[in-house]
Design a protein around this motif. Structure first.
Motif, PDB file in Angstrom:
ATOM      1  N   ASN A   1      35.840  38.902  54.490  1.00 25.26           N
ATOM      2  CA  ASN A   1      35.693  37.929  53.407  1.00 25.26           C
ATOM      3  C   ASN A   1      36.788  36.869  53.352  1.00 25.26           C
ATOM      4  O   ASN A   1      36.643  35.883  52.623  1.00 25.26           O
ATOM      5  CB  ASN A   1      35.649  38.658  52.050  1.00 25.26           C
TER       6      ASN A   1
ATOM      7  N   LYS B   1      34.430  36.069  48.482  1.00 25.18           N
ATOM      8  CA  LYS B   1      33.779  36.790  47.401  1.00 25.18           C
ATOM      9  C   LYS B   1      34.343  36.414  46.032  1.00 25.18           C
ATOM     10  O   LYS B   1      33.655  36.529  45.011  1.00 25.18           O
ATOM     11  CB  LYS B   1      33.922  38.301  47.601  1.00 25.18           C
ATOM     12  N   LYS B   2      35.583  35.971  46.001  1.00 27.35           N
ATOM     13  CA  LYS B   2      36.248  35.721  44.727  1.00 27.35           C
ATOM     14  C   LYS B   2      36.460  34.233  44.427  1.00 27.35           C
ATOM     15  O   LYS B   2      36.435  33.819  43.264  1.00 27.35           O
ATOM     16  CB  LYS B   2      37.594  36.439  44.688  1.00 27.35           C
TER      17      LYS B   2
ATOM     18  N   ASN C   1      39.353  33.890  49.622  1.00 27.71           N
ATOM     19  CA  ASN C   1      38.491  35.062  49.677  1.00 27.71           C
ATOM     20  C   ASN C   1      37.103  34.611  49.262  1.00 27.71           C
ATOM     21  O   ASN C   1      36.888  34.184  48.122  1.00 27.71           O
ATOM     22  CB  ASN C   1      39.008  36.146  48.727  1.00 27.71           C
TER      23      ASN C   1
END
Length: 587
Positions: free
Chosen positions: A498, A524-525, A522
Protein backbone atom coordinates in the motif's frame (compact mmCIF):
# COMPACT_ATOMS: atom_id res chain seq x y z
CA UNK A 1 -68.01 134.70 -13.85
CA UNK A 2 -64.35 134.74 -12.97
CA UNK A 3 -65.06 132.52 -10.01
CA UNK A 4 -66.88 129.99 -12.17
CA UNK A 5 -64.01 129.83 -14.66
CA UNK A 6 -61.47 129.27 -11.94
CA UNK A 7 -63.67 126.58 -10.42
CA UNK A 8 -63.98 124.72 -13.77
CA UNK A 9 -60.22 124.97 -14.30
CA UNK A 10 -59.53 123.43 -10.89
CA UNK A 11 -61.96 120.61 -11.56
CA UNK A 12 -60.24 119.85 -14.87
CA UNK A 13 -56.86 119.67 -13.18
CA UNK A 14 -58.27 117.28 -10.62
CA UNK A 15 -59.56 114.97 -13.37
CA UNK A 16 -56.17 115.02 -15.07
CA UNK A 17 -54.41 114.09 -11.82
CA UNK A 18 -56.87 111.28 -11.17
CA UNK A 19 -56.30 109.78 -14.64
CA UNK A 20 -52.55 110.11 -14.17
CA UNK A 21 -52.65 108.18 -10.90
CA UNK A 22 -54.67 105.34 -12.47
CA UNK A 23 -52.45 104.99 -15.54
CA UNK A 24 -49.13 105.13 -13.65
CA UNK A 25 -49.71 101.63 -12.26
CA UNK A 26 -50.51 100.16 -15.72
CA UNK A 27 -47.81 101.45 -18.02
CA UNK A 28 -44.69 102.01 -15.95
CA UNK A 29 -42.50 100.79 -18.82
CA UNK A 30 -43.56 103.40 -21.38
CA UNK A 31 -40.59 105.38 -22.65
CA UNK A 32 -39.90 108.99 -21.74
CA UNK A 33 -40.59 110.14 -25.31
CA UNK A 34 -43.98 108.46 -25.23
CA UNK A 35 -44.78 110.14 -21.91
CA UNK A 36 -43.99 113.54 -23.36
CA UNK A 37 -46.21 112.92 -26.34
CA UNK A 38 -49.16 111.80 -24.22
CA UNK A 39 -48.62 114.67 -21.76
CA UNK A 40 -48.81 117.14 -24.62
CA UNK A 41 -52.01 115.52 -25.75
CA UNK A 42 -53.35 115.87 -22.21
CA UNK A 43 -52.64 119.60 -22.18
CA UNK A 44 -54.38 119.96 -25.50
CA UNK A 45 -57.37 118.08 -24.15
CA UNK A 46 -57.51 120.41 -21.20
CA UNK A 47 -57.62 123.35 -23.56
CA UNK A 48 -60.67 122.06 -25.41
CA UNK A 49 -62.54 120.56 -22.48
CA UNK A 50 -65.04 122.13 -20.06
CA UNK A 51 -67.34 123.59 -22.69
CA UNK A 52 -64.56 125.54 -24.44
CA UNK A 53 -63.44 127.34 -21.32
CA UNK A 54 -60.48 128.95 -23.14
CA UNK A 55 -62.78 130.84 -25.53
CA UNK A 56 -64.62 132.48 -22.60
CA UNK A 57 -61.47 133.70 -20.94
CA UNK A 58 -60.67 137.36 -21.28
CA UNK A 59 -57.27 138.66 -22.30
CA UNK A 60 -56.62 139.58 -18.69
CA UNK A 61 -56.85 135.98 -17.57
CA UNK A 62 -54.93 134.36 -20.44
CA UNK A 63 -51.50 134.50 -18.80
CA UNK A 64 -52.79 133.15 -15.48
CA UNK A 65 -54.63 130.25 -17.13
CA UNK A 66 -51.65 129.42 -19.37
CA UNK A 67 -49.37 129.39 -16.37
CA UNK A 68 -51.69 127.00 -14.57
CA UNK A 69 -51.90 124.69 -17.64
CA UNK A 70 -48.08 124.49 -17.98
CA UNK A 71 -47.76 123.55 -14.31
CA UNK A 72 -50.27 120.76 -14.83
CA UNK A 73 -48.41 119.54 -17.93
CA UNK A 74 -45.06 119.48 -16.12
CA UNK A 75 -46.55 117.64 -13.17
CA UNK A 76 -48.06 114.97 -15.44
CA UNK A 77 -44.77 114.43 -17.33
CA UNK A 78 -42.79 113.78 -14.15
CA UNK A 79 -45.22 111.22 -12.77
CA UNK A 80 -46.78 109.01 -15.43
CA UNK A 81 -48.42 109.03 -18.81
CA UNK A 82 -52.19 109.64 -18.80
CA UNK A 83 -54.32 107.35 -20.89
CA UNK A 84 -57.97 107.10 -21.73
CA UNK A 85 -59.79 104.66 -19.50
CA UNK A 86 -61.01 102.76 -22.55
CA UNK A 87 -59.73 99.57 -24.15
CA UNK A 88 -56.53 100.22 -26.11
CA UNK A 89 -55.91 99.25 -29.71
CA UNK A 90 -53.76 96.06 -29.96
CA UNK A 91 -50.17 96.81 -30.84
CA UNK A 92 -48.48 95.18 -33.83
CA UNK A 93 -44.95 95.74 -32.55
CA UNK A 94 -43.02 92.67 -31.20
CA UNK A 95 -42.64 92.52 -27.44
CA UNK A 96 -39.39 93.84 -26.09
CA UNK A 97 -36.93 91.37 -24.41
CA UNK A 98 -34.66 91.87 -21.44
CA UNK A 99 -31.03 92.54 -22.47
CA UNK A 100 -28.56 89.75 -21.40
CA UNK A 101 -26.98 90.30 -18.03
CA UNK A 102 -23.17 90.54 -17.78
CA UNK A 103 -23.07 90.09 -14.03
CA UNK A 104 -21.20 87.14 -12.37
CA UNK A 105 -23.52 84.36 -11.11
CA UNK A 106 -24.09 84.38 -7.40
CA UNK A 107 -22.96 80.66 -7.11
CA UNK A 108 -19.93 78.95 -8.77
CA UNK A 109 -19.05 75.29 -9.38
CA UNK A 110 -15.36 75.65 -8.55
CA UNK A 111 -13.22 76.68 -5.61
CA UNK A 112 -9.97 78.60 -5.35
CA UNK A 113 -7.34 76.93 -3.19
CA UNK A 114 -4.32 78.77 -1.82
CA UNK A 115 -5.31 81.73 -3.94
CA UNK A 116 -3.89 80.26 -7.17
CA UNK A 117 -5.46 76.85 -7.80
CA UNK A 118 -8.85 76.83 -9.50
CA UNK A 119 -10.40 73.45 -8.68
CA UNK A 120 -13.60 71.84 -9.94
CA UNK A 121 -14.70 68.44 -8.59
CA UNK A 122 -11.19 67.95 -7.15
CA UNK A 123 -9.63 68.53 -10.58
CA UNK A 124 -7.12 71.35 -10.87
CA UNK A 125 -8.43 73.11 -13.98
CA UNK A 126 -6.43 76.34 -13.94
CA UNK A 127 -3.38 77.92 -12.36
CA UNK A 128 -4.27 81.52 -11.49
CA UNK A 129 -0.76 82.62 -10.67
CA UNK A 130 1.25 84.59 -13.20
CA UNK A 131 3.33 82.34 -15.39
CA UNK A 132 5.71 85.27 -15.83
CA UNK A 133 6.23 85.78 -12.11
CA UNK A 134 9.94 85.27 -11.49
CA UNK A 135 9.56 85.38 -7.72
CA UNK A 136 7.39 82.23 -7.49
CA UNK A 137 9.71 79.24 -7.93
CA UNK A 138 8.01 76.60 -5.76
CA UNK A 139 4.51 75.16 -5.86
CA UNK A 140 2.78 72.87 -3.39
CA UNK A 141 -0.25 70.99 -4.72
CA UNK A 142 -3.08 70.63 -2.13
CA UNK A 143 -4.06 67.18 -0.86
CA UNK A 144 -7.63 67.22 -2.18
CA UNK A 145 -6.64 67.49 -5.84
CA UNK A 146 -7.05 64.16 -7.65
CA UNK A 147 -6.08 65.30 -11.14
CA UNK A 148 -4.01 68.03 -12.73
CA UNK A 149 -5.83 68.89 -15.92
CA UNK A 150 -4.23 69.35 -19.35
CA UNK A 151 -1.96 72.38 -19.91
CA UNK A 152 -2.44 73.73 -16.37
CA UNK A 153 1.21 74.63 -15.77
CA UNK A 154 2.33 74.78 -19.40
CA UNK A 155 5.17 77.29 -19.87
CA UNK A 156 5.46 78.23 -16.19
CA UNK A 157 9.05 79.12 -17.00
CA UNK A 158 10.20 80.09 -13.52
CA UNK A 159 8.84 77.18 -11.45
CA UNK A 160 11.80 75.16 -10.16
CA UNK A 161 10.18 72.78 -7.70
CA UNK A 162 6.77 71.15 -7.35
CA UNK A 163 5.79 69.33 -4.18
CA UNK A 164 2.63 67.57 -3.03
CA UNK A 165 0.87 67.42 0.29
CA UNK A 166 1.80 64.31 2.28
CA UNK A 167 -1.86 63.24 2.16
CA UNK A 168 -2.16 63.85 -1.56
CA UNK A 169 -4.89 61.97 -3.41
CA UNK A 170 -3.53 62.75 -6.86
CA UNK A 171 -4.11 59.98 -9.42
CA UNK A 172 -3.59 61.61 -12.79
CA UNK A 173 -1.37 64.12 -14.62
CA UNK A 174 -3.06 65.48 -17.75
CA UNK A 175 -1.65 66.05 -21.24
CA UNK A 176 0.92 68.85 -21.49
CA UNK A 177 0.41 69.56 -17.77
CA UNK A 178 4.02 70.73 -17.19
CA UNK A 179 5.05 71.18 -20.81
CA UNK A 180 7.97 73.57 -21.26
CA UNK A 181 8.39 74.30 -17.57
CA UNK A 182 11.96 74.99 -18.55
CA UNK A 183 13.22 75.79 -15.03
CA UNK A 184 11.63 72.77 -13.33
CA UNK A 185 14.31 70.72 -11.59
CA UNK A 186 12.46 68.70 -8.97
CA UNK A 187 9.08 67.01 -8.85
CA UNK A 188 8.23 63.86 -6.92
CA UNK A 189 4.80 62.49 -7.67
CA UNK A 190 2.69 60.85 -4.94
CA UNK A 191 2.48 57.07 -4.94
CA UNK A 192 -1.24 57.37 -5.64
CA UNK A 193 -0.64 58.46 -9.25
CA UNK A 194 -1.80 55.86 -11.79
CA UNK A 195 -1.73 57.84 -15.02
CA UNK A 196 0.68 60.34 -16.61
CA UNK A 197 -0.85 61.61 -19.57
CA UNK A 198 1.25 62.45 -23.19
CA UNK A 199 3.75 65.41 -23.33
CA UNK A 200 3.29 65.87 -19.57
CA UNK A 201 6.91 66.96 -19.04
CA UNK A 202 7.84 67.78 -22.62
CA UNK A 203 10.64 70.33 -22.76
CA UNK A 204 11.37 70.43 -19.01
CA UNK A 205 15.00 71.04 -19.86
CA UNK A 206 16.30 71.31 -16.28
CA UNK A 207 14.47 68.32 -14.83
CA UNK A 208 17.21 66.12 -13.38
CA UNK A 209 15.54 63.04 -11.88
CA UNK A 210 12.12 61.45 -11.86
CA UNK A 211 10.42 58.59 -10.04
CA UNK A 212 7.57 56.92 -11.89
CA UNK A 213 5.04 55.72 -9.29
CA UNK A 214 4.50 51.97 -9.03
CA UNK A 215 0.84 52.23 -10.04
CA UNK A 216 1.65 53.73 -13.43
CA UNK A 217 1.33 51.14 -16.21
CA UNK A 218 1.70 53.31 -19.34
CA UNK A 219 4.26 55.98 -20.21
CA UNK A 220 2.51 58.08 -22.81
CA UNK A 221 3.84 59.57 -26.03
CA UNK A 222 6.58 62.20 -25.60
CA UNK A 223 6.21 62.30 -21.82
CA UNK A 224 9.88 63.27 -21.31
CA UNK A 225 10.71 64.50 -24.83
CA UNK A 226 13.55 67.08 -24.71
CA UNK A 227 14.25 66.66 -20.99
CA UNK A 228 17.90 67.13 -21.79
CA UNK A 229 19.13 67.36 -18.17
CA UNK A 230 17.35 64.20 -17.05
CA UNK A 231 20.05 61.87 -15.72
CA UNK A 232 18.05 59.37 -13.65
CA UNK A 233 14.61 57.82 -14.02
CA UNK A 234 13.34 55.29 -11.50
CA UNK A 235 11.01 53.11 -13.53
CA UNK A 236 7.84 51.50 -12.22
CA UNK A 237 8.02 47.70 -12.22
CA UNK A 238 4.44 47.63 -13.44
CA UNK A 239 4.86 49.61 -16.65
CA UNK A 240 3.44 47.56 -19.50
CA UNK A 241 3.67 50.07 -22.35
CA UNK A 242 6.13 52.81 -23.32
CA UNK A 243 4.77 54.88 -26.19
CA UNK A 244 6.81 56.48 -28.96
CA UNK A 245 9.18 59.39 -28.30
CA UNK A 246 8.68 58.95 -24.53
CA UNK A 247 12.37 59.60 -23.76
CA UNK A 248 13.51 61.13 -27.03
CA UNK A 249 16.34 63.68 -26.74
CA UNK A 250 17.02 62.83 -23.09
CA UNK A 251 20.68 63.26 -23.93
CA UNK A 252 21.92 63.12 -20.32
CA UNK A 253 20.05 59.95 -19.37
CA UNK A 254 22.66 57.37 -18.39
CA UNK A 255 20.71 54.22 -17.41
CA UNK A 256 17.12 53.10 -17.51
CA UNK A 257 15.65 49.81 -16.30
CA UNK A 258 13.04 48.08 -18.46
CA UNK A 259 11.25 45.55 -16.26
CA UNK A 260 9.78 42.21 -17.27
CA UNK A 261 6.18 43.44 -17.37
CA UNK A 262 6.95 45.85 -20.19
CA UNK A 263 5.63 44.11 -23.29
CA UNK A 264 5.17 47.04 -25.70
CA UNK A 265 7.73 49.72 -26.63
CA UNK A 266 6.93 52.23 -29.36
CA UNK A 267 9.08 53.63 -32.14
CA UNK A 268 11.91 56.10 -31.50
CA UNK A 269 11.45 56.00 -27.73
CA UNK A 270 15.15 56.62 -27.05
CA UNK A 271 16.20 58.59 -30.14
CA UNK A 272 19.35 60.71 -29.61
CA UNK A 273 19.90 59.31 -26.11
CA UNK A 274 23.57 58.84 -26.89
CA UNK A 275 24.67 58.09 -23.30
CA UNK A 276 21.89 55.65 -22.48
CA UNK A 277 22.41 52.04 -21.41
CA UNK A 278 19.22 50.00 -21.00
CA UNK A 279 19.19 47.63 -18.03
CA UNK A 280 17.17 44.59 -19.05
CA UNK A 281 16.16 41.04 -18.16
CA UNK A 282 16.73 37.85 -20.12
CA UNK A 283 13.98 36.97 -22.58
CA UNK A 284 12.36 40.37 -22.11
CA UNK A 285 10.91 42.97 -24.45
CA UNK A 286 13.51 45.41 -23.22
CA UNK A 287 16.39 43.19 -24.32
CA UNK A 288 14.78 42.43 -27.68
CA UNK A 289 14.09 46.14 -28.29
CA UNK A 290 17.65 47.11 -27.43
CA UNK A 291 19.12 44.50 -29.77
CA UNK A 292 16.77 45.38 -32.61
CA UNK A 293 17.47 49.11 -32.36
CA UNK A 294 21.22 48.82 -31.73
CA UNK A 295 20.99 50.32 -28.26
CA UNK A 296 23.52 49.62 -25.55
CA UNK A 297 22.21 47.22 -22.93
CA UNK A 298 23.25 45.27 -19.85
CA UNK A 299 21.53 42.85 -17.52
CA UNK A 300 20.21 44.32 -14.29
CA UNK A 301 22.09 43.57 -11.08
CA UNK A 302 19.38 41.16 -9.96
CA UNK A 303 19.43 39.42 -13.33
CA UNK A 304 23.20 39.00 -13.20
CA UNK A 305 22.83 37.44 -9.76
CA UNK A 306 20.04 35.12 -10.91
CA UNK A 307 22.01 33.94 -13.92
CA UNK A 308 25.02 33.21 -11.74
CA UNK A 309 22.90 31.16 -9.34
CA UNK A 310 21.36 29.20 -12.21
CA UNK A 311 24.77 28.46 -13.62
CA UNK A 312 25.86 27.18 -10.22
CA UNK A 313 22.83 24.86 -10.07
CA UNK A 314 23.68 23.54 -13.52
CA UNK A 315 27.32 22.89 -12.64
CA UNK A 316 26.33 21.07 -9.45
CA UNK A 317 23.91 18.96 -11.44
CA UNK A 318 26.48 18.03 -14.07
CA UNK A 319 28.91 16.92 -11.38
CA UNK A 320 26.41 14.26 -10.30
CA UNK A 321 26.63 12.60 -13.72
CA UNK A 322 29.46 10.16 -14.13
CA UNK A 323 32.08 11.44 -16.50
CA UNK A 324 31.65 8.44 -18.81
CA UNK A 325 27.87 9.11 -19.03
CA UNK A 326 27.97 12.80 -19.90
CA UNK A 327 27.96 12.30 -23.65
CA UNK A 328 25.52 9.39 -23.77
CA UNK A 329 21.89 9.48 -24.92
CA UNK A 330 22.43 12.43 -27.25
CA UNK A 331 19.04 13.71 -28.42
CA UNK A 332 18.30 13.78 -32.15
CA UNK A 333 16.07 15.95 -34.37
CA UNK A 334 16.13 18.84 -31.91
CA UNK A 335 15.81 21.42 -34.71
CA UNK A 336 12.21 20.40 -35.40
CA UNK A 337 11.18 18.24 -32.45
CA UNK A 338 10.73 18.69 -28.69
CA UNK A 339 11.54 15.86 -26.21
CA UNK A 340 8.87 15.04 -23.61
CA UNK A 341 8.61 11.62 -21.93
CA UNK A 342 11.02 8.79 -21.31
CA UNK A 343 10.87 5.19 -20.10
CA UNK A 344 12.77 1.88 -20.15
CA UNK A 345 11.32 -1.12 -21.92
CA UNK A 346 13.38 -4.28 -22.44
CA UNK A 347 16.85 -3.19 -23.49
CA UNK A 348 15.63 0.14 -24.74
CA UNK A 349 15.46 3.66 -23.38
CA UNK A 350 12.67 5.40 -25.29
CA UNK A 351 12.13 9.17 -25.59
CA UNK A 352 8.90 10.63 -27.02
CA UNK A 353 9.05 13.83 -29.12
CA UNK A 354 6.43 16.03 -30.79
CA UNK A 355 6.88 18.32 -33.78
CA UNK A 356 7.38 21.93 -32.70
CA UNK A 357 4.35 23.09 -34.69
CA UNK A 358 2.45 19.82 -34.58
CA UNK A 359 2.64 19.78 -38.38
CA UNK A 360 4.41 16.44 -38.61
CA UNK A 361 3.85 13.10 -36.92
CA UNK A 362 5.35 12.55 -33.50
CA UNK A 363 8.38 10.30 -33.08
CA UNK A 364 10.13 7.98 -30.62
CA UNK A 365 13.89 7.95 -30.18
CA UNK A 366 15.22 4.50 -29.24
CA UNK A 367 18.54 4.02 -27.36
CA UNK A 368 20.47 1.16 -25.82
CA UNK A 369 19.63 1.60 -22.13
CA UNK A 370 23.11 0.57 -20.97
CA UNK A 371 25.50 2.13 -23.47
CA UNK A 372 23.38 5.13 -24.37
CA UNK A 373 23.95 4.48 -28.06
CA UNK A 374 21.26 5.75 -30.44
CA UNK A 375 19.49 2.89 -32.28
CA UNK A 376 16.61 4.28 -34.37
CA UNK A 377 13.77 6.72 -34.82
CA UNK A 378 10.20 5.42 -34.91
CA UNK A 379 7.40 7.50 -36.42
CA UNK A 380 4.04 7.45 -34.63
CA UNK A 381 0.73 7.42 -36.55
CA UNK A 382 -0.51 10.79 -35.25
CA UNK A 383 0.57 14.41 -34.86
CA UNK A 384 0.39 14.48 -31.12
CA UNK A 385 1.95 16.07 -28.08
CA UNK A 386 2.96 12.63 -26.66
CA UNK A 387 3.65 13.95 -23.19
CA UNK A 388 4.41 10.58 -21.68
CA UNK A 389 5.69 7.09 -22.52
CA UNK A 390 5.47 4.30 -19.93
CA UNK A 391 6.31 0.63 -19.68
CA UNK A 392 3.15 -1.11 -18.45
CA UNK A 393 3.55 -4.88 -18.13
CA UNK A 394 5.97 -5.04 -21.05
CA UNK A 395 3.87 -2.80 -23.32
CA UNK A 396 4.76 0.74 -24.37
CA UNK A 397 1.90 3.08 -23.39
CA UNK A 398 2.00 6.48 -25.15
CA UNK A 399 -0.07 9.37 -23.77
CA UNK A 400 -2.04 11.12 -26.53
CA UNK A 401 -3.02 14.61 -25.52
CA UNK A 402 -4.49 16.65 -28.34
CA UNK A 403 -5.74 14.45 -31.19
CA UNK A 404 -9.16 14.05 -29.62
CA UNK A 405 -11.43 15.64 -27.07
CA UNK A 406 -11.03 12.45 -25.06
CA UNK A 407 -7.97 11.46 -23.04
CA UNK A 408 -6.34 8.46 -24.66
CA UNK A 409 -3.40 6.13 -24.31
CA UNK A 410 -2.01 4.16 -27.27
CA UNK A 411 -0.45 0.73 -26.66
CA UNK A 412 2.52 -0.68 -28.62
CA UNK A 413 3.85 -4.15 -27.96
CA UNK A 414 7.54 -4.60 -27.23
CA UNK A 415 7.87 -7.05 -30.11
CA UNK A 416 6.42 -4.55 -32.56
CA UNK A 417 8.80 -1.88 -31.27
CA UNK A 418 11.75 -4.22 -31.80
CA UNK A 419 10.76 -5.11 -35.36
CA UNK A 420 10.06 -1.61 -36.71
CA UNK A 421 12.87 -0.20 -38.85
CA UNK A 422 14.47 3.20 -38.53
CA UNK A 423 12.30 5.95 -40.00
CA UNK A 424 9.17 3.82 -40.48
CA UNK A 425 5.74 4.51 -39.07
CA UNK A 426 4.61 2.10 -36.40
CA UNK A 427 0.99 1.06 -35.86
CA UNK A 428 -0.65 1.16 -32.46
CA UNK A 429 -1.81 -2.24 -31.24
CA UNK A 430 -4.88 -0.52 -29.73
CA UNK A 431 -5.96 2.66 -27.94
CA UNK A 432 -7.54 3.01 -24.50
CA UNK A 433 -9.80 5.83 -23.23
CA UNK A 434 -8.71 7.28 -19.89
CA UNK A 435 -10.77 9.30 -17.42
CA UNK A 436 -7.96 11.83 -17.10
CA UNK A 437 -4.94 13.14 -18.99
CA UNK A 438 -1.60 11.37 -19.42
CA UNK A 439 0.71 14.34 -19.78
CA UNK A 440 2.97 12.51 -17.35
CA UNK A 441 2.72 8.85 -16.34
CA UNK A 442 4.39 5.93 -14.55
CA UNK A 443 3.66 2.31 -13.62
CA UNK A 444 4.43 0.81 -10.19
CA UNK A 445 3.70 -2.85 -11.01
CA UNK A 446 0.06 -2.66 -9.92
CA UNK A 447 -1.23 0.79 -10.80
CA UNK A 448 -0.81 3.00 -13.85
CA UNK A 449 -0.51 6.58 -12.65
CA UNK A 450 -1.22 9.41 -15.08
CA UNK A 451 -1.98 13.11 -14.63
CA UNK A 452 -2.49 16.51 -16.16
CA UNK A 453 0.22 19.12 -16.45
CA UNK A 454 -1.42 22.48 -15.91
CA UNK A 455 -0.56 25.89 -14.53
CA UNK A 456 -3.24 25.56 -11.86
CA UNK A 457 -3.09 24.43 -8.26
CA UNK A 458 -5.85 21.83 -8.57
CA UNK A 459 -4.41 19.67 -11.35
CA UNK A 460 -5.00 15.96 -10.72
CA UNK A 461 -3.54 12.54 -11.33
CA UNK A 462 -5.37 9.23 -11.37
CA UNK A 463 -4.33 5.77 -10.31
CA UNK A 464 -5.67 2.97 -12.55
CA UNK A 465 -5.71 -0.68 -11.51
CA UNK A 466 -4.15 -2.60 -14.41
CA UNK A 467 -5.29 -6.03 -15.56
CA UNK A 468 -4.76 -8.01 -18.73
CA UNK A 469 -7.79 -9.37 -20.49
CA UNK A 470 -7.45 -11.22 -23.79
CA UNK A 471 -3.84 -10.05 -23.97
CA UNK A 472 -4.92 -6.42 -23.73
CA UNK A 473 -4.45 -3.91 -20.94
CA UNK A 474 -7.53 -2.87 -18.98
CA UNK A 475 -7.37 0.37 -16.94
CA UNK A 476 -9.82 0.86 -14.07
CA UNK A 477 -9.58 4.11 -12.12
CA UNK A 478 -9.28 3.66 -8.38
CA UNK A 479 -7.45 6.71 -7.02
CA UNK A 480 -7.37 10.44 -7.70
CA UNK A 481 -5.05 12.98 -6.09
CA UNK A 482 -4.31 16.65 -6.52
CA UNK A 483 -0.76 17.39 -7.65
CA UNK A 484 1.34 20.56 -7.85
CA UNK A 485 0.93 22.73 -10.91
CA UNK A 486 3.22 22.31 -13.91
CA UNK A 487 4.18 18.70 -13.22
CA UNK A 488 5.98 17.36 -16.30
CA UNK A 489 7.18 13.89 -15.35
CA UNK A 490 6.73 11.18 -12.75
CA UNK A 491 8.40 8.06 -11.43
CA UNK A 492 6.73 5.76 -8.88
CA UNK A 493 8.43 3.27 -6.61
CA UNK A 494 6.41 0.52 -4.90
CA UNK A 495 7.64 0.32 -1.29
CA UNK A 496 5.06 -2.19 -0.07
CA UNK A 497 1.56 -3.32 -0.95
CA UNK A 498 0.00 0.00 0.00
CA UNK A 499 2.95 2.37 0.30
CA UNK A 500 4.26 4.34 -2.66
CA UNK A 501 7.04 6.81 -3.27
CA UNK A 502 6.23 9.41 -5.95
CA UNK A 503 8.92 11.49 -7.63
CA UNK A 504 7.46 14.44 -9.56
CA UNK A 505 9.36 16.79 -11.86
CA UNK A 506 8.05 20.34 -12.12
CA UNK A 507 9.13 23.04 -14.56
CA UNK A 508 7.82 26.08 -16.41
CA UNK A 509 9.48 28.75 -18.49
CA UNK A 510 12.79 28.87 -20.28
CA UNK A 511 14.83 30.38 -17.45
CA UNK A 512 13.05 29.24 -14.28
CA UNK A 513 14.71 26.41 -12.40
CA UNK A 514 13.04 23.01 -12.20
CA UNK A 515 12.12 21.13 -9.03
CA UNK A 516 12.14 17.46 -8.14
CA UNK A 517 9.65 16.55 -5.39
CA UNK A 518 9.46 13.30 -3.44
CA UNK A 519 6.26 12.17 -1.71
CA UNK A 520 5.48 9.09 0.38
CA UNK A 521 1.87 7.98 0.87
CA UNK A 522 -0.23 5.06 2.07
CA UNK A 523 -2.82 4.34 -0.59
CA UNK A 524 -5.33 2.99 1.91
CA UNK A 525 -5.17 5.99 4.23
CA UNK A 526 -4.09 9.02 2.19
CA UNK A 527 -6.66 11.43 0.79
CA UNK A 528 -3.93 13.41 -0.92
CA UNK A 529 -0.28 13.03 -1.75
CA UNK A 530 0.43 15.42 1.11
CA UNK A 531 3.54 17.55 1.52
CA UNK A 532 6.77 16.83 -0.30
CA UNK A 533 9.32 15.01 1.84
CA UNK A 534 12.24 16.34 -0.16
CA UNK A 535 12.72 19.04 -2.80
CA UNK A 536 15.67 19.30 -5.17
CA UNK A 537 16.36 22.28 -7.44
CA UNK A 538 17.52 21.32 -10.94
CA UNK A 539 18.19 23.17 -14.21
CA UNK A 540 15.29 24.61 -16.15
CA UNK A 541 12.88 22.76 -18.45
CA UNK A 542 13.01 19.29 -16.91
CA UNK A 543 10.40 16.99 -18.51
CA UNK A 544 9.93 13.21 -18.35
CA UNK A 545 11.70 11.05 -15.75
CA UNK A 546 11.97 7.30 -15.21
CA UNK A 547 13.59 5.18 -12.50
CA UNK A 548 15.28 1.85 -13.22
CA UNK A 549 15.73 -1.12 -10.90
CA UNK A 550 19.29 -0.11 -10.00
CA UNK A 551 18.10 3.24 -8.65
CA UNK A 552 19.22 5.40 -11.56
CA UNK A 553 16.97 8.28 -12.51
CA UNK A 554 16.84 9.12 -16.22
CA UNK A 555 15.84 12.72 -16.94
CA UNK A 556 15.05 14.42 -20.23
CA UNK A 557 15.11 18.21 -20.72
CA UNK A 558 13.44 20.14 -23.52
CA UNK A 559 15.81 23.10 -23.20
CA UNK A 560 17.98 21.90 -26.08
CA UNK A 561 15.08 21.97 -28.58
CA UNK A 562 15.24 24.56 -31.33
CA UNK A 563 11.78 25.74 -30.32
CA UNK A 564 13.26 27.05 -27.09
CA UNK A 565 16.83 27.98 -27.97
CA UNK A 566 16.49 29.13 -31.57
CA UNK A 567 15.54 32.73 -30.73
CA UNK A 568 18.30 34.75 -29.02
CA UNK A 569 15.71 37.16 -27.64
CA UNK A 570 13.71 34.38 -26.01
CA UNK A 571 15.97 31.45 -25.32
CA UNK A 572 16.55 28.73 -22.77
CA UNK A 573 19.74 29.89 -21.07
CA UNK A 574 21.00 26.46 -20.02
CA UNK A 575 20.60 23.96 -22.83
CA UNK A 576 20.78 20.27 -22.04
CA UNK A 577 20.58 18.07 -25.12
CA UNK A 578 21.21 14.62 -23.61
CA UNK A 579 19.14 12.31 -21.46
CA UNK A 580 20.84 12.59 -18.05
CA UNK A 581 21.38 9.49 -15.90
CA UNK A 582 22.06 10.08 -12.18
CA UNK A 583 21.97 7.86 -9.12
CA UNK A 584 18.73 8.79 -7.37
CA UNK A 585 20.38 8.59 -3.94
CA UNK A 586 22.68 11.46 -4.94
CA UNK A 587 19.65 13.63 -5.47
Amino acid sequence: MRYNRMKKTAMLLAVVLLITTIVSGQESSVSAAERKTISATGIEAEAVSGENVSEELTKDHTSETASTDIEASETTDETSTPEEPTTQEPTTEPPTTEPPTTEEPTTVDYVILDGVYKVKNNVLIEYLGSKKDKSTTTLKIPASITKIDSNVFEECKYIEKVTFDSKSKLTEIGNYAFKKCSALKTIKLPSTVTKIGKHAFYGCKKLQSFVIPDNVTVIKKSTFFNCESLTKVTMSKNVKTIEKYAFKNCTALAKLTIYKKTTSIGANVFDNDKNLVLLVYANSKGKAYARKNNLKWEYTASEIKRRAENEKIYQNFIRLIKTKDRNKFALKNLTDYVPQGTCIIGNYLVVSMYHKKLQKKSILLVYNKSTGAYIKTVVLPSKDHVGSVTNVKGRLVVGLNNVSSKNRAAVISESRLKKIKNGNTIKYNYVRILSGSADFASFDGSYFWAGKSANISNATMQGYKVKIKKKKLIFTKKYSYYVPKNVQGMAVKKVSKNKRQFILSQSYGRINNSSLYTYSINLKKAKSIGTAKTTKTLPSMLEGITLNKKGYLFMVFESGAGLYCGDPDNTSEIQIDNVCRIKNSLL
